[in-house]
Design a protein around this motif. Structure first.
Motif, PDB file in Angstrom:
ATOM      1  N   SER A 478     -19.687   0.142   9.146  1.00 31.46           N
ATOM      2  CA  SER A 478     -19.376  -0.348   7.796  1.00 31.46           C
ATOM      3  C   SER A 478     -20.401   0.131   6.777  1.00 31.46           C
ATOM      4  O   SER A 478     -20.180   0.011   5.575  1.00 31.46           O
ATOM      5  CB  SER A 478     -19.302  -1.884   7.799  1.00 31.46           C
ATOM      6  N   GLU A 479     -21.489   0.692   7.269  1.00 30.12           N
ATOM      7  CA  GLU A 479     -22.564   1.103   6.351  1.00 30.12           C
ATOM      8  C   GLU A 479     -22.418   2.571   5.972  1.00 30.12           C
ATOM      9  O   GLU A 479     -23.376   3.338   5.998  1.00 30.12           O
ATOM     10  CB  GLU A 479     -23.923   0.852   7.012  1.00 30.12           C
ATOM     11  N   ILE A 489     -11.351   1.715   7.012  1.00 37.98           N
ATOM     12  CA  ILE A 489     -10.276   0.825   7.434  1.00 37.98           C
ATOM     13  C   ILE A 489     -10.898  -0.259   8.304  1.00 37.98           C
ATOM     14  O   ILE A 489     -11.604   0.044   9.273  1.00 37.98           O
ATOM     15  CB  ILE A 489      -9.212   1.563   8.270  1.00 37.98           C
ATOM     16  N   VAL A 490     -10.653  -1.505   7.958  1.00 34.99           N
ATOM     17  CA  VAL A 490     -11.138  -2.617   8.777  1.00 34.99           C
ATOM     18  C   VAL A 490      -9.927  -3.275   9.424  1.00 34.99           C
ATOM     19  O   VAL A 490      -8.996  -3.704   8.748  1.00 34.99           O
ATOM     20  CB  VAL A 490     -11.883  -3.662   7.918  1.00 34.99           C
ATOM     21  N   LEU A 491      -9.950  -3.305  10.736  1.00 39.14           N
ATOM     22  CA  LEU A 491      -8.878  -3.964  11.478  1.00 39.14           C
ATOM     23  C   LEU A 491      -9.427  -5.291  11.975  1.00 39.14           C
ATOM     24  O   LEU A 491     -10.482  -5.336  12.605  1.00 39.14           O
ATOM     25  CB  LEU A 491      -8.448  -3.061  12.640  1.00 39.14           C
ATOM     26  N   ALA A 492      -8.730  -6.366  11.656  1.00 37.63           N
ATOM     27  CA  ALA A 492      -9.172  -7.694  12.102  1.00 37.63           C
ATOM     28  C   ALA A 492      -8.146  -8.232  13.096  1.00 37.63           C
ATOM     29  O   ALA A 492      -6.980  -8.445  12.742  1.00 37.63           O
ATOM     30  CB  ALA A 492      -9.312  -8.630  10.916  1.00 37.63           C
ATOM     31  N   PHE A 569      -3.078  -8.373  14.474  1.00 39.52           N
ATOM     32  CA  PHE A 569      -4.090  -7.873  13.552  1.00 39.52           C
ATOM     33  C   PHE A 569      -3.474  -7.535  12.211  1.00 39.52           C
ATOM     34  O   PHE A 569      -2.259  -7.367  12.088  1.00 39.52           O
ATOM     35  CB  PHE A 569      -4.812  -6.646  14.122  1.00 39.52           C
ATOM     36  N   THR A 570      -4.344  -7.456  11.209  1.00 38.43           N
ATOM     37  CA  THR A 570      -4.000  -6.848   9.938  1.00 38.43           C
ATOM     38  C   THR A 570      -5.104  -5.868   9.609  1.00 38.43           C
ATOM     39  O   THR A 570      -6.210  -5.965  10.148  1.00 38.43           O
ATOM     40  CB  THR A 570      -3.886  -7.892   8.803  1.00 38.43           C
ATOM     41  N   THR A 571      -4.796  -4.932   8.741  1.00 38.57           N
ATOM     42  CA  THR A 571      -5.804  -3.937   8.373  1.00 38.57           C
ATOM     43  C   THR A 571      -6.066  -3.989   6.876  1.00 38.57           C
ATOM     44  O   THR A 571      -5.184  -4.319   6.081  1.00 38.57           O
ATOM     45  CB  THR A 571      -5.344  -2.509   8.742  1.00 38.57           C
ATOM     46  N   TYR A 572      -7.270  -3.669   6.537  1.00 42.36           N
ATOM     47  CA  TYR A 572      -7.714  -3.678   5.144  1.00 42.36           C
ATOM     48  C   TYR A 572      -8.451  -2.378   4.872  1.00 42.36           C
ATOM     49  O   TYR A 572      -9.033  -1.794   5.797  1.00 42.36           O
ATOM     50  CB  TYR A 572      -8.634  -4.880   4.892  1.00 42.36           C
ATOM     51  N   THR A 573      -8.387  -1.952   3.628  1.00 34.89           N
ATOM     52  CA  THR A 573      -9.072  -0.711   3.263  1.00 34.89           C
ATOM     53  C   THR A 573     -10.190  -1.031   2.277  1.00 34.89           C
ATOM     54  O   THR A 573      -9.977  -1.744   1.288  1.00 34.89           O
ATOM     55  CB  THR A 573      -8.085   0.268   2.588  1.00 34.89           C
ATOM     56  N   ILE A 574     -11.351  -0.499   2.566  1.00 31.28           N
ATOM     57  CA  ILE A 574     -12.480  -0.637   1.645  1.00 31.28           C
ATOM     58  C   ILE A 574     -12.754   0.745   1.062  1.00 31.28           C
ATOM     59  O   ILE A 574     -12.931   1.707   1.812  1.00 31.28           O
ATOM     60  CB  ILE A 574     -13.731  -1.161   2.377  1.00 31.28           C
ATOM     61  N   SER A 575     -12.755   0.841  -0.245  1.00 24.51           N
ATOM     62  CA  SER A 575     -12.978   2.148  -0.865  1.00 24.51           C
ATOM     63  C   SER A 575     -13.710   1.953  -2.179  1.00 24.51           C
ATOM     64  O   SER A 575     -13.929   0.823  -2.631  1.00 24.51           O
ATOM     65  CB  SER A 575     -11.638   2.858  -1.086  1.00 24.51           C
ATOM     66  N   THR A 576     -14.106   3.050  -2.784  1.00 20.60           N
ATOM     67  CA  THR A 576     -14.829   2.927  -4.060  1.00 20.60           C
ATOM     68  C   THR A 576     -13.883   2.371  -5.117  1.00 20.60           C
ATOM     69  O   THR A 576     -12.698   2.716  -5.157  1.00 20.60           O
ATOM     70  CB  THR A 576     -15.371   4.285  -4.548  1.00 20.60           C
ATOM     71  N   ALA A 577     -14.437   1.529  -5.941  1.00 20.04           N
ATOM     72  CA  ALA A 577     -13.632   0.859  -6.951  1.00 20.04           C
ATOM     73  C   ALA A 577     -13.014   1.867  -7.920  1.00 20.04           C
ATOM     74  O   ALA A 577     -11.894   1.708  -8.381  1.00 20.04           O
ATOM     75  CB  ALA A 577     -14.493  -0.157  -7.687  1.00 20.04           C
ATOM     76  N   LYS A 578     -13.762   2.944  -8.183  1.00 23.99           N
ATOM     77  CA  LYS A 578     -13.301   3.949  -9.145  1.00 23.99           C
ATOM     78  C   LYS A 578     -11.916   4.461  -8.777  1.00 23.99           C
ATOM     79  O   LYS A 578     -11.029   4.591  -9.597  1.00 23.99           O
ATOM     80  CB  LYS A 578     -14.274   5.126  -9.172  1.00 23.99           C
ATOM     81  N   LYS A 579     -11.760   4.782  -7.487  1.00 21.66           N
ATOM     82  CA  LYS A 579     -10.533   5.433  -7.031  1.00 21.66           C
ATOM     83  C   LYS A 579      -9.339   4.508  -7.099  1.00 21.66           C
ATOM     84  O   LYS A 579      -8.246   4.887  -7.465  1.00 21.66           O
ATOM     85  CB  LYS A 579     -10.726   5.875  -5.580  1.00 21.66           C
ATOM     86  N   THR A 580      -9.551   3.301  -6.660  1.00 19.25           N
ATOM     87  CA  THR A 580      -8.402   2.443  -6.400  1.00 19.25           C
ATOM     88  C   THR A 580      -8.200   1.368  -7.445  1.00 19.25           C
ATOM     89  O   THR A 580      -7.207   0.671  -7.414  1.00 19.25           O
ATOM     90  CB  THR A 580      -8.597   1.762  -5.040  1.00 19.25           C
ATOM     91  N   GLY A 581      -9.147   1.220  -8.325  1.00 15.26           N
ATOM     92  CA  GLY A 581      -9.078   0.095  -9.246  1.00 15.26           C
ATOM     93  C   GLY A 581      -9.513  -1.168  -8.537  1.00 15.26           C
ATOM     94  O   GLY A 581      -9.717  -1.171  -7.321  1.00 15.26           O
ATOM     95  N   PHE A 873     -13.312  -0.645  13.164  1.00 12.37           N
ATOM     96  CA  PHE A 873     -13.450   0.152  11.943  1.00 12.37           C
ATOM     97  C   PHE A 873     -13.037   1.591  12.198  1.00 12.37           C
ATOM     98  O   PHE A 873     -13.320   2.146  13.252  1.00 12.37           O
ATOM     99  CB  PHE A 873     -14.912   0.149  11.479  1.00 12.37           C
ATOM    100  N   ALA A 874     -12.361   2.152  11.199  1.00 11.59           N
ATOM    101  CA  ALA A 874     -12.044   3.577  11.272  1.00 11.59           C
ATOM    102  C   ALA A 874     -12.227   4.147   9.868  1.00 11.59           C
ATOM    103  O   ALA A 874     -12.080   3.433   8.875  1.00 11.59           O
ATOM    104  CB  ALA A 874     -10.621   3.783  11.757  1.00 11.59           C
TER     105      ALA A 874
END
Ligand SMILES: [Zn+2]
Length: 1026
Positions: A478-479, A489-492, A569-581, A873-874
Motif C-alpha cells: 500500500s506504500e 486495487i484493494v480487495l477486502a 469480497f469487494t474491491t476498491y481502487t486507490i488513485s491520485t485525486a487529480k486523475k479521478t476526482g 493488494f494489486a
C-alpha cells in the motif's frame, strides 16, 4: 545387634537359597502372571502405562522427537515409540496408551509396512490405545475453541483413516487448569466417554479427596446441560506413579523389584507392601472398587522394557499377595468399570480455573505470558479459517500449495507449553517459525484463489500481495507512489457469513488520493497523520525482522469504510485525486496541553467521548441512541514481580505463576499533551503516558464502541525488578464482586471475587487468585448497565474492584518460577547485537449497553475481532482497462446470509473431496431475548450452483457419524437427580435430505460432511458482479 538379628525371615530364607545357588547352576527363568482382569468385590488397581510427551517445551517438537539437544533434557520420543512395540509384543497382557499425534504421525511415516501391520494389530487388540488423539494436548486457557476443534480434528481424522478407530478418552493430564469448553465441546461433543486430568487447585483437591469427589459428572455448558456431559476424573496428586517409589526409567532411582533370591537385596514383600499401601490410600479417596495408577510421566518409556519388567513383577507378586487385585489397564477399561458400577456421581459445572498448586502459586501469569506469540497464533487461526474457505472456492490442490502446513503449525502451537507462553525462548521461536512457514504457503493459496475468483486477465497477471506486518505499520503493497500513473486495487475479503461494513486502515505515502468502489463511485475516506510512536515501532521492527530499515516513512493512514458480502469480497481502487476526482479528507489535528482546556469531545453519530485534559484518564462515555452515559477512567499500573528466592518456601513470579509484590500506578510523566485527530470517519485521541506506554482511543463513524490501541514496551527493568503491566478500565457499575469471563472464547462463566462455587476459598493471593483467562471478553453488570471489554488475543484479567475491568497486557520477568522451564520470561527484540525488551501493540474494545442488551455486541463484534477482513493488494496501470472480470464476489447464494446468531466455523475441502462444514449457534440460553432462539440455515444457499448429493452429520471432530456416537454414549447418573430429572437441552432436528435445513439451538455446533455432485475443484458458479 549382629547382622543375623537384623535379618527378617524372608531374607533368611533367601540367604539359604543363595547358598544353595552357589553349589548348583539352576535355571531361574520366571514366568510372571500378568493376565489378571478385574475381580468383583476386590480393590482393582488399574495400572496404566503412559508417557507424557510435550509437543515442545524445553526442546522443540523435532528435538524431542529425534532426541537431540539432550544437554537440556534427555528425551527422545522416537525411543518411546520404537521400544513400545517389542515391549507390547513380548506379553499380550501389557498395555500402553499414546496421546500426542504430532509425535505419533512423525513416527508412523517412518515405519516399515511390517511394523505398521504389527502396530495396527496392537491397536486392534486394545494393547495399544490412541487416546485424546489431537496433534497435541492443547492448553485450555489461551487457545480459542476453534483452534482446539481444528487441532483435534486433524489428529482424529488421521486416526480414523489409518486405524479405523475413534479415541474414547480425553487425556488432559498436564494443562494448568481446565475449561468448561474442554469438558462439553472437546469432550462430550467429540464422543469421549471420559476426560482425565492432573491439575486442579490444591484447595479444591483437598476437599474433593475428603469427599471422594475427584471423579464427577461434568456439565460444562449451561445451555447444553446433560446432553453434553462427561465423566471427569482429577487425579489424586498428578499424572505420575503413586507415592512409594514406582519410577522405572533407566536413570530413575526407585527401588526395582528384586525377586531373585540368589542375589542380594531381595525386596519382594517390601515392594508389594508399598504398592498395596499406595493403593489403599488412593482407595480411601476414590469411589467404587476401581482406582487408576498412572504409570509414567514426562518422556518416559524411552526403553520401555525397564518399566514393563517391574510392572510385570508387581502385578505378579501383588496378586499372589492377594490383598488387592492389580491389572494392566487403560483409561477406557477404567471408565467402563466406573460406568459398570452403576453409581451416582457428584455433579460439576463451570470450570477448573484458576489453578494454584500450592499457597501463593497461582498459575495465572501464563494467561498473558508471551502476548506477541498469543496474538500471532490468533491472527494465524483467523487466517487459516479464511484461507480454507478460499481454498474451497478455488479447489484444493493435493500436491500444494495448500493450507496443510499452516494447519499443522497451528495445531502444534495449541500445545500447553506453546500458546500458553511457558516454553523456553528457543522453542517459542520454533513455534513462530512453523507458523511463518505455514503462512507463506497459505498466502500463495489465498493469492491464487483471489486471482481465480476475480477472473483476472491472465495476460495482465497481477499478483495479490498481502500485508502480514500491518501490526508494525508496514505494508509495502500500500506504500506505493501513486503519482506515477498507477492505481492500487484493494480487495477486502470477509470470512464471516454475514454482510459486513467495516473500516480499512492502510499506511500510504502520499496525500492527494481518493478511494473509489468497483463501480467508480467515490468512497468516503480520511487521512490520519502517521505519528512518531508508529514510525518508531515500524522502523525498529522492520529492521529487526527483515534486516533493513524502510527507506520511507508513510505520511498517513488511509482510512475508509468498506461493505463486503458474506464469505465474499469487494474491491476498491486507490488513485491520485487529480486523475479521478474526489479526495480523501485530511484530519484536523489539535494538541492540548495540561490545563489548557478542561474537556475535549470526540465521536461520531450517537457515540461521544469527553476527555478531561487533566492527564486524560477520565472519560465520559455517551451513547445518545441507548441513553447510556457513564464516567470511565482508564489507567495503567504494574505489579512488581515477587522475588522469593530467599524465602523458606521460595516462589517467584514467572512464566506460569503470577505473584505480585505491590501495585504501582503508572502516572503520566511530565507534560503529556493529548493529541486529538478528527475527521469524517474516525476521531482519535493519542496519549503518550511515558516513554514506554502510549495509546490511541478511537471512535469510528457508524460504530458504537470504543477501540483502544496500546503500545507497551520495552518494559524497563533497570531497577532489577520484573513487571506485569496492566490496564484498568473503571466505571461506576455496582458490579457487586461479580464479573463474567469467557471459556475458551465461547460460553461466559460467572466469577465472584474471592469466591469459588466448589469450596470455601482461603484467600492468600487476592490479586493473582482472582485472575481468569480471557479469550473473547469480560463484562460486568448492574441493574441498569452492562460494561463489556473485548480482547484481540488471550489475556489474563479480572475485576478486582467493583465497576472495574483489569487486563494484564504484558509481562517482563527476571526470575524463573520453578515449574521446570528454568528460564526467566524476558522477551527481547534485537537489531544486530542490541536487544531491547519486547514491545507489544494490541487492541481492546469496550462498550456500555443497557442491562440485558450487551450480548448482541459481544457476540457479533466478537466474530469481527476474531475474523478480520483479509486484505489483498494489486497494482494497475492507469488508463488500462480493469483487469478483473469480477470485482466482487460472494460464496453464498445471492442475498443470502447466515442468521445473526449463527457463525460459520469451518468450510473446508478435505483431502477425500468431501466438504467439511461447521456451523455454530453463538448464543447461550437466555443470553439475548431474540437471538437465543432457534436458528435455521438453508444449506443449499451456501453452495450456489452446486448440488448437494449427501449430507452426513458428524461428531465435532468429524471422525464418526453423530448418530453412531450418540448410540455409543455412556449414560451416567448424577447424585440427587432422578434419571429423567436432567432436563434435555434442545437440539436441532436431523437434517432432512430434501429440505437441507440445519437447525441450531443455543450453543450448539453442528458438523457435517457434504458431498457435492461436482467436486469443488471442477466447475464454479458463484455470484460474480463485474
Ligand atoms: Zn506437559
Amino acid at each position: 545387634m549382629n547382622w543375623f538379628e537384623r535379618m527378617d525371615l524372608a531374607k533368611f530364607l533367601c540367604c539359604v537359597v543363595l547358598l544353595r545357588g552357589i553349589s548348583s547352576v539352576e535355571s531361574r527363568y520366571m514366568v510372571y502372571n500378568t493376565s489378571h482382569t478385574m475381580v468383583p468385590g476386590k480393590l482393582n488397581v488399574h495400572v496404566v502405562p503412559h508417557s507424557h510427551d510435550d509437543v515442545g517445551w524445553l526442546k522443540t517438537v523435532d528435538q524431542y522427537y529425534v532426541g537431540s539437544n539432550n544437554s537440556i533434557q534427555v528425551a527422545c520420543v522416537q525411543n518411546v515409540l520404537d521400544s513400545i512395540v517389542p515391549a507390547l509384543l513380548a506379553d499380550k497382557n501389557r498395555k500402553f496408551i499414546y496421546v500426542e499425534q504430532a509425535f505419533f504421525q512423525r513416527w508412523w511415516r517412518e515405519q516399515s509396512e511390517e511394523i505398521k501391520r504389527i502396530v495396527k494389530d496392537l491397536i486392534r487388540s486394545g494393547q495399544l490405545e490412541l487416546i485424546n488423539g489431537g496433534m497435541c494436548m492443547h492448553d485450555e486457557a489461551a487457545p480459542h475453541y476453534i483452534d482446539m476443534i481444528d487441532q483435534t480434528t486433524l489428529g482424529h481424522r488421521f486416526i480414523i483413516r489409518e486405524f479405523n478407530v475413534t479415541p474414547r478418552i480425553g487425556w488432559q493430564i498436564d494443562p494448568f487448569g481446565h475449561s468448561a469448553v474442554q469438558a462439553y465441546l472437546l469432550g462430550a461433543e467429540v464422543g469421549f466417554d471420559s476426560v482425565f486430568f492432573g491439575r486442579i487447585d490444591y484447595q479444591d483437591r483437598e476437599k474433593r479427596k475428603k469427599e471422594k469427589s475427584l471423579e464427577v459428572i461434568w456439565r460444562g455448558s449451561k445451555s447444553l446441560g446433560s446432553s453434553s456431559q462427561i465423566f471427569a476424573g482429577a487425579f489424586p496428586k498428578n499424572y505420575e506413579p503413586p507415592p512409594g517409589g514406582f519410577y522405572y526409567e533407566i536413570t530413575d532411582d526407585s527401588p526395582v523389584v528384586q525377586d531373585d533370591p540368589d542375589l542380594f537385596d531381595y525386596n519382594v514383600q517390601e515392594r508389594v507392601n508399598a504398592f498395596v499401601a499406595a493403593a489403599l490410600d488412593q482407595a480411601n479417596i476414590t469411589r467404587t472398587d476401581h482406582i487408576m495408577f498412572t504409570m509414567g510421566t514426562d518422556f518416559r518409556y524411552q526403553y520401555a522394557h525397564t518399566w514393563f519388567r517391574q510392572m510385570d513383577k508387581l502385578l505378579h507378586y501383588v496378586n499372589l499377595d492377594g490383598r488387592i487385585n492389580a491389572l494392566y489397564s487403560t483409561p477406557s477399561i477404567y471408565t467402563d468399570a466406573k460406568h459398570a458400577a452403576n453409581k451416582a456421581w457428584p455433579l460439576k459445572t463451570e470450570d477448573y480455573f484458576p489453578y494454584a498448586d500450592r499457597i501463593n502459586a497461582y498459575w495465572t501469569g501464563y494467561f498473558t505470558s508471551r502476548p506477541a506469540l498469543k496474538r500471532y497464533v490468533r491472527v494465524m487461526s483467523a487466517y487459516y479459517l479464511a484461507a480454507r474457505q478460499l481454498e474451497f472456492f478455488k479447489g484444493r490442490s493435493e500436491k500444494g500449495p495448500n493450507t496443510d502446513s499452516l494447519a499443522d503449525a497451528l495445531a502444534i502451537a495449541q500445545h500447553h507449553d506453546a500458546v500458553s507462553g511457558t516454553s523456553k525462548q528457543h522453542v517459542a521461536n520454533d513455534y513462530a517459525k512453523r507458523l511463518a512457514i505455514g503462512y507463506v504457503e497459505t498466502e500463495s493459496v489465498v493469492a491464487t484463489a483471489f486471482a481465480h475468483l476475480t477472473k483476472v486477465d491472465p495476460a495482465l497477471n497481477p499478483t495479490f500481495q498481502q500485508c502480514l506486518l500491518l501490526n508494525i505499520s508496514y505494508c509495502p503493497s500500500s506504500e506505493i507512489n501513486l503519482s506515477e500513473g498507477k492505481s492500487l486495487i484493494v480487495l477486502a475479503y470477509n470470512p464471516l457469513g454475514w454482510k459486513r461494513v467495516d473500516i480499512v486502515r492502510l499506511p500510504v505515502v502520499g496525500g492527494d488520493i481518493a478511494v473509489h468502489d468497483s463501480e467508480g463511485n467515490e468512497v468516503e475516506s480520511q487521512l490520519v497523520p502517521f505519528t512518531d510512536e508508529y514510525a518508531a515501532l515500524r522502523n525498529y521492527h522492520v529492521e529487526a525482522y527483515l534486516g533493513h530499515t524502510p527507506t520511507q516513512v508513510p505520511k498517513y493512514w488511509l482510512v475508509f469504510s468498506v461493505s463486503v458480502p458474506p464469505l465474499g469480497f469487494t474491491t476498491y481502487t486507490i488513485s491520485t485525486a487529480k486523475k479521478t476526482g474526489g479526495y480523501s479528507s485530511k484530519s484536523y489535528v489539535s494538541r492540548y496541553q495540561k490545563g489548557e482546556q478542561s474537556i475535549i469531545d470526540v465521536g461520531h453519530g450517537h457515540m461521544k467521548l469527553s476527555f478531561s485534559t487533566d492527564q486524560g484518564t477520565a472519560i465520559n462515555y455517551l451513547n445518545s441512541r441507548t441513553s447510556m452515559t457513564e464516567p470511565v477512567k482508564q489507567t495503567f499500573s504494574y505489579y512488581s514481580a515477587y522475588n522469593g528466592t530467599n524465602d523458606k518456601e521460595p516462589q517467584n513470579s514467572g512464566a506460569y505463576v503470577f505473584r505480585p509484590n505491590g501495585t504501582f500506578l503508572i502516572k503520566p510523566e511530565g507534560q503529556v499533551p493529548l493529541t486529538v485527530i478528527r475527521g469524517p470517519l474516525v476521531d482519535e485521541v493519542h496519549q503518550r503516558i511515558n516513554p514506554w506506554i502510549s495509546q490511541v482511543t478511537r471512535v469510528y463513524k457508524g460504530k458504537e464502541h470504543v477501540e483502544v490501541e496500546f503500545i507497551v514496551g520495552s518494559i524497563p527493568i533497570d531497577d532489577g525488578i520484573g513487571k506485569d503491566v496492566v490496564t484498568q478500565i473503571s466505571s461506576s457499575l455496582e458490579s457487586n464482586k461479580t464479573f463474567y469471563t469467557d471459556s475458551s472464547g465461547r460460553d461466559y462463566i460467572k466469577r465472584i471475587r474471592d469466591y469459588r462455587s466448589d469450596w470455601k476459598l482461603e484467600v492468600n493471593q487476592p490479586i493473582a487468585g482472582n485472575y481468569y483467562p480471557i479469550n473473547h471478553g469480560i463484562y460486568l453488570e448492574d441493574s441498569n448497565k452492562e460494561f463489556s471489554v473485548m480482547v484481540d488475543r488471550a489475556f489474563g484479567g479480572s475485576s478486582l474492584v467493583d465497576g472495574q475491568v483489569e487486563l494484564m497486557l504484558h509481562r517482563r520477568l527476571l526470575l524463573d518460577d520453578s515449574r521446570g522451564v528454568a528460564e526467566a520470561l524476558n522477551e527481547t527484540v534485537c537489531v544486530q547485537d542490541k536487544c531491547t525488551g519486547l514491545t507489544i501493540q494490541g487492541k481492546y474494545y469496550y462498550r456500555i449497553d443497557p442491562y440485558g442488551e450487551g450480548a448482541k455486541w459481544r457476540r457479533t463484534f466478537g466474530q469481527e475481532i476474531y475474523s478480520p477482513l483479509l486484505l489483498a493488494f494489486a497494482q494497475q496501470d492507469d488508463g488500462k482497462p480493469m483487469s478483473f472480470g469480477a470485482a466482487s464476489f460472494s460464496g453464498f447464494d445471492s442475498s443470502y446470509s447466515l442468521p445473526d446468531n449463527v457463525a460459520l466455523l469451518t468450510l473446508q475441502e478435505l483431502d477425500d473431496g468431501n466438504v467439511l462444514l461447521r456451523l455454530a449457534h453463538l448464543y447461550e440460553v437466555g443470553e439475548d431475548k431474540e437471538l437465543s432462539g432457534m436458528a435455521s440455515v438453508e444449506l443449499k444457499k451456501l453452495f450456489p450452483g452446486k448440488k448437494i448429493a449427501k449430507v452426513t452429520e458428524m461428531s465435532l471432530s468429524a471422525n464418526q457419524e453423530r448418530s453412531e456416537m450418540e448410540k455409543k454414549r455412556l449414560v451416567w447418573k448424577v447424585e440427587g437427580e432422578g434419571s429423567d430429572e436432567a432436563k434435555k437441552a434442545k437440539r436441532g432436528r436431523d437434517i432432512d435430505p430434501r429440505k437441507l435445513e440445519m437447525e441450531l439451538y443455543p450453543m450448539e455446533i453442528r458438523t457435517v460432511l457434504i458431498r457435492l455432485e461436482h467436486p469443488p475443484s471442477h466447475t464454479h458458479k458463484y455470484r460474480f458482479d463485474a
